[in-house]
Enzyme design. Structure first.
Site, PDB file in Angstrom:
ATOM      1  N   HIS A 178     122.782   8.569  66.814  1.00 27.76           N
ATOM      2  CA  HIS A 178     123.588   9.595  67.480  1.00 27.76           C
ATOM      3  C   HIS A 178     124.949   9.038  67.850  1.00 27.76           C
ATOM      4  O   HIS A 178     125.054   7.868  68.212  1.00 27.76           O
ATOM      5  CB  HIS A 178     122.882  10.126  68.742  1.00 27.76           C
ATOM      6  CG  HIS A 178     123.433  11.434  69.184  1.00 27.76           C
ATOM      7  ND1 HIS A 178     124.494  11.544  70.038  1.00 27.76           N
ATOM      8  CD2 HIS A 178     123.085  12.696  68.838  1.00 27.76           C
ATOM      9  CE1 HIS A 178     124.782  12.824  70.212  1.00 27.76           C
ATOM     10  NE2 HIS A 178     123.942  13.549  69.504  1.00 27.76           N
TER      11      HIS A 178
ATOM     12  N   GLU B  65     116.455  15.795  66.310  1.00 26.15           N
ATOM     13  CA  GLU B  65     116.009  16.503  65.113  1.00 26.15           C
ATOM     14  C   GLU B  65     114.666  16.000  64.566  1.00 26.15           C
ATOM     15  O   GLU B  65     113.995  16.717  63.848  1.00 26.15           O
ATOM     16  CB  GLU B  65     117.111  16.462  64.056  1.00 26.15           C
ATOM     17  CG  GLU B  65     118.434  16.936  64.675  1.00 26.15           C
ATOM     18  CD  GLU B  65     119.283  17.780  63.787  1.00 26.15           C
ATOM     19  OE1 GLU B  65     119.109  17.719  62.577  1.00 26.15           O
ATOM     20  OE2 GLU B  65     120.137  18.508  64.315  1.00 26.15           O
TER      21      GLU B  65
HETATM   22  C1  LIG Z   1     124.102  11.326  63.632  1.00 26.33           C
HETATM   23  C2  LIG Z   1     125.004  10.340  62.930  1.00 26.33           C
HETATM   24  C3  LIG Z   1     125.895  11.091  61.943  1.00 26.33           C
HETATM   25  C4  LIG Z   1     125.914   9.682  63.972  1.00 26.33           C
HETATM   26  O1  LIG Z   1     126.578   8.695  63.342  1.00 26.33           O
HETATM   27  P1  LIG Z   1     127.988   8.085  63.752  1.00 26.33           P
HETATM   28  O2  LIG Z   1     128.095   7.973  65.211  1.00 26.33           O
HETATM   29  O3  LIG Z   1     129.060   8.843  63.083  1.00 26.33           O
HETATM   30  O4  LIG Z   1     127.848   6.647  63.171  1.00 26.33           O
HETATM   31  P2  LIG Z   1     128.207   6.191  61.719  1.00 26.33           P
HETATM   32  O5  LIG Z   1     127.947   7.262  60.715  1.00 26.33           O
HETATM   33  O6  LIG Z   1     129.580   5.610  61.775  1.00 26.33           O
HETATM   34  O7  LIG Z   1     127.141   5.041  61.513  1.00 26.33           O
HETATM   35  C5  LIG Z   1     127.241   3.797  62.200  1.00 26.33           C
HETATM   36  C6  LIG Z   1     126.347   2.787  61.510  1.00 26.33           C
HETATM   37  O8  LIG Z   1     124.970   3.100  61.768  1.00 26.33           O
HETATM   38  C7  LIG Z   1     124.288   3.367  60.543  1.00 26.33           C
HETATM   39  N1  LIG Z   1     123.422   4.514  60.775  1.00 26.33           N
HETATM   40  C8  LIG Z   1     123.639   5.537  61.636  1.00 26.33           C
HETATM   41  N2  LIG Z   1     122.615   6.384  61.600  1.00 26.33           N
HETATM   42  C9  LIG Z   1     121.741   5.902  60.700  1.00 26.33           C
HETATM   43  C10 LIG Z   1     120.501   6.366  60.220  1.00 26.33           C
HETATM   44  N3  LIG Z   1     119.957   7.491  60.668  1.00 26.33           N
HETATM   45  N4  LIG Z   1     119.864   5.636  59.289  1.00 26.33           N
HETATM   46  C11 LIG Z   1     120.401   4.487  58.842  1.00 26.33           C
HETATM   47  N5  LIG Z   1     121.584   3.986  59.247  1.00 26.33           N
HETATM   48  C12 LIG Z   1     122.246   4.702  60.180  1.00 26.33           C
HETATM   49  C13 LIG Z   1     125.374   3.697  59.533  1.00 26.33           C
HETATM   50  O9  LIG Z   1     124.952   3.440  58.219  1.00 26.33           O
HETATM   51  C14 LIG Z   1     126.496   2.794  59.979  1.00 26.33           C
HETATM   52  O10 LIG Z   1     126.222   1.499  59.542  1.00 26.33           O
HETATM   53  P3  LIG Z   1     127.426   0.455  59.148  1.00 26.33           P
HETATM   54  O11 LIG Z   1     128.397   0.503  60.318  1.00 26.33           O
HETATM   55  O12 LIG Z   1     126.728  -0.823  59.019  1.00 26.33           O
HETATM   56  O13 LIG Z   1     128.032   1.002  57.906  1.00 26.33           O
HETATM   57  C15 LIG Z   1     124.172   9.274  62.193  1.00 26.33           C
HETATM   58  O14 LIG Z   1     123.415   8.534  63.114  1.00 26.33           O
HETATM   59  C16 LIG Z   1     123.296   9.842  61.094  1.00 26.33           C
HETATM   60  O15 LIG Z   1     123.763  10.009  59.969  1.00 26.33           O
HETATM   61  N6  LIG Z   1     121.985  10.161  61.394  1.00 26.33           N
HETATM   62  C17 LIG Z   1     121.118  10.728  60.399  1.00 26.33           C
HETATM   63  C18 LIG Z   1     121.307  12.231  60.320  1.00 26.33           C
HETATM   64  C19 LIG Z   1     120.771  12.949  61.551  1.00 26.33           C
HETATM   65  O16 LIG Z   1     119.701  12.652  62.066  1.00 26.33           O
HETATM   66  N7  LIG Z   1     121.554  13.935  62.004  1.00 26.33           N
HETATM   67  C20 LIG Z   1     121.239  14.703  63.181  1.00 26.33           C
HETATM   68  C21 LIG Z   1     122.075  14.273  64.336  1.00 26.33           C
HETATM   69  S1  LIG Z   1     121.576  15.021  65.880  1.00 26.33           S
END
Ligand SMILES: CC(C)(COP(=O)(O)OP(=O)(O)OC[C@H]1O[C@@H](n2cnc3c(N)ncnc32)[C@H](O)[C@@H]1OP(=O)(O)O)[C@@H](O)C(=O)NCCC(=O)NCCS
Length: 379
Positions: A261, A323
């Site tokens: 998150h 989720e």
């Molecule tokens: C929700 C989400 C978009 C938030 O991400 P964010 O704050 O933008 O963080 P980032 O996308 O920059 O990710 C940061 C790091 O964590 C990793 N990461 C984040 N969520 C991850 C996940 N669910 N699985 C694997 N790796 C994950 C990314 O690969 C990234 O790694 P890196 O820095 O080594 O490249 C992300 O956690 C995600 O994609 N989750 C899966 C989808 C999901 O469950 N969505 C519903 C959200 S309520």
């Protein structure tokens, strides 16, 4: 300052873009607040209409106010015969896309105009009316029929479930859904809410603002993960297969749906509450879901530790988000998998509406700057 000296925050991470009295996500403490009330307490003891009233008026209703608000939402929530026909004509394709198209078409057919320089009270009624229609829009899209009569229904959550399952649901299922709908009703300046406010800030009509917000939910990074979570549980199949499956996904640099998150640095309170709901439901998925959650958390912790060492900086912890357990709860409640994002919509549209209202009460056009990263001027 020249462009090389300027910095920006990718994804606007850490940027405060507005003030809101509606909700507060305390990511460090793992707390969600709606208008001064703990969202978890509201979700386990109140109805959708009570929380909607709270967002709208800043306080909970008394009995008489609640009765009249519920009646108003039910009346506003009824599609006209013409609108049912329109919705059935436009319902082709994936349900969330159909929802977006139908919502937009209804707003347009009703003649809703840009809000700037119009009577604010009229615009606010338009917001309430469009938000209230969500359950019937999903019902018509899903069933390709006129909405069922739901005489004697007990409110928004029950009407929604009744419309999808075809009969009056039992109180336990309704309560489980109601808890979910309340927990997801609002969540600070998340992507869809921000999108709704950006569109509203231009003076656009409320249909355009809400449609913008729905558009953001088609991506699994925001709101679209519960369906893929069930796909993941299906793919894993047995508890023993959880560890190898997760390792294979992380090894292939794929994200695990239902984890991570932007704001929470500790457990997402909505995930904890929905896990309790799922435990109480004790459905056929529960054992597998529990094991998968633990295996994913362990694998993500190891993964983040390794990434921290490689990159020489501390990576944030990745925990279960709302989720993951939403998927388990909604499946047990009887909502078809393809309607999970639309179900999220029937909840969050209430928050979007209240944010749009807040935006237009104190409007300032959103217009951030960008850093130029193109070639230097050649002439
Ligand atoms: C929700 C989400 C978009 C938030 O991400 P964010 O704050 O933008 O963080 P980032 O996308 O920059 O990710 C940061 C790091 O964590 C990793 N990461 C984040 N969520 C991850 C996940 N669910 N699985 C694997 N790796 C994950 C990314 O690969 C990234 O790694 P890196 O820095 O080594 O490249 C992300 O956690 C995600 O994609 N989750 C899966 C989808 C999901 O469950 N969505 C519903 C959200 S309520």
């Amino acid at each position: 300052m020249n462009s090389e000296q300027q910095t920006f925050s990718a994804g606007l991470e850490g940027v405060i873009a507005c003030a809101t009295r509606l909700s507060h996500v305390d990511g460090e403490a793992g707390r969600l607040i709606f208008c001064g009330h703990n969202a978890v307490n509201l979700a386990t003891t109140r109805t959708v209409e009570e929380v909607w009233f709270l967002l709208h008026h800043g306080r909970l209703p008394d009995e008489t106010e609640l009765a009249s608000f519920k009646a108003k939402i039910e009346t506003l929530g009824a599609l006209s015969d013409k609108e049912v026909t329109l919705a059935r004509t436009l319902r082709a394709g994936e349900p969330l896309s159909a929802f977006r198209t139908v919502l937009s078409a209804i707003a347009s057919a009703r003649g809703y105009k840009p809000w700037l320089n119009r009577d604010q009270a009229v615009v606010e009624e338009e917001i309430l009316a469009l938000s209230a229609l969500a359950p019937q829009i999903v019902e018509v899209i899903h069933g390709d029929r006129a909405p069922l009569s739901k005489e004697g229904n007990n409110g928004y959550a029950e009407r929604y479930l009744w419309g999808l399952t075809g009969s009056q649901p039992n109180a336990d299922l309704t309560r489980a859904l109601e808890t979910y709908l309340i927990l997801t009703i609002d969540h600070g300046l998340n992507a869809s809410t921000f999108a709704a406010r950006v569109t509203a800030s231009t003076g656009a009509d409320v249909g355009a603002s809400l449609t913008t917000a729905v558009g953001t939910l088609s991506g699994p990074l925001h709101g679209g993960a519960p369906g893929p979570v069930l796909d993941m549980l299906d793919a894993i199949g047995t508890p023993e297969n959880a560890r190898p499956w997760v390792e294979q996904e992380l090894g292939a640099k794929r994200r695990i749906m239902g984890f991570g998150h932007r704001v929470y640095r500790t457990d997402d309170p909505r995930a904890i509450t929905l896990r309790s709901v799922a435990e109480k439901q004790n459905g056929p998925r529960i054992t597998l879901a529990r094991v998968v959650e633990q295996e994913v958390l362990a694998a993500l912790a190891a993964h983040q530790q390794q990434r921290s060492a490689e990159q020489g900086k501390q990576k944030r912890p990745l925990r279960t988000n709302v989720e993951f357990w939403t998927a388990v709860v909604l499946e047990h409640v009887g909502i078809p998998r393809e309607l999970y994002s639309s179900t999220f919509c029937t909840s969050r549209i209430i928050g979007w509406g209240e944010h749009i209202r807040e935006q237009l009460q104190n409007n300032k056009l959103f217009r951030p700057l960008s850093v130029y990263s193109g070639p230097p001027v050649s002439e």
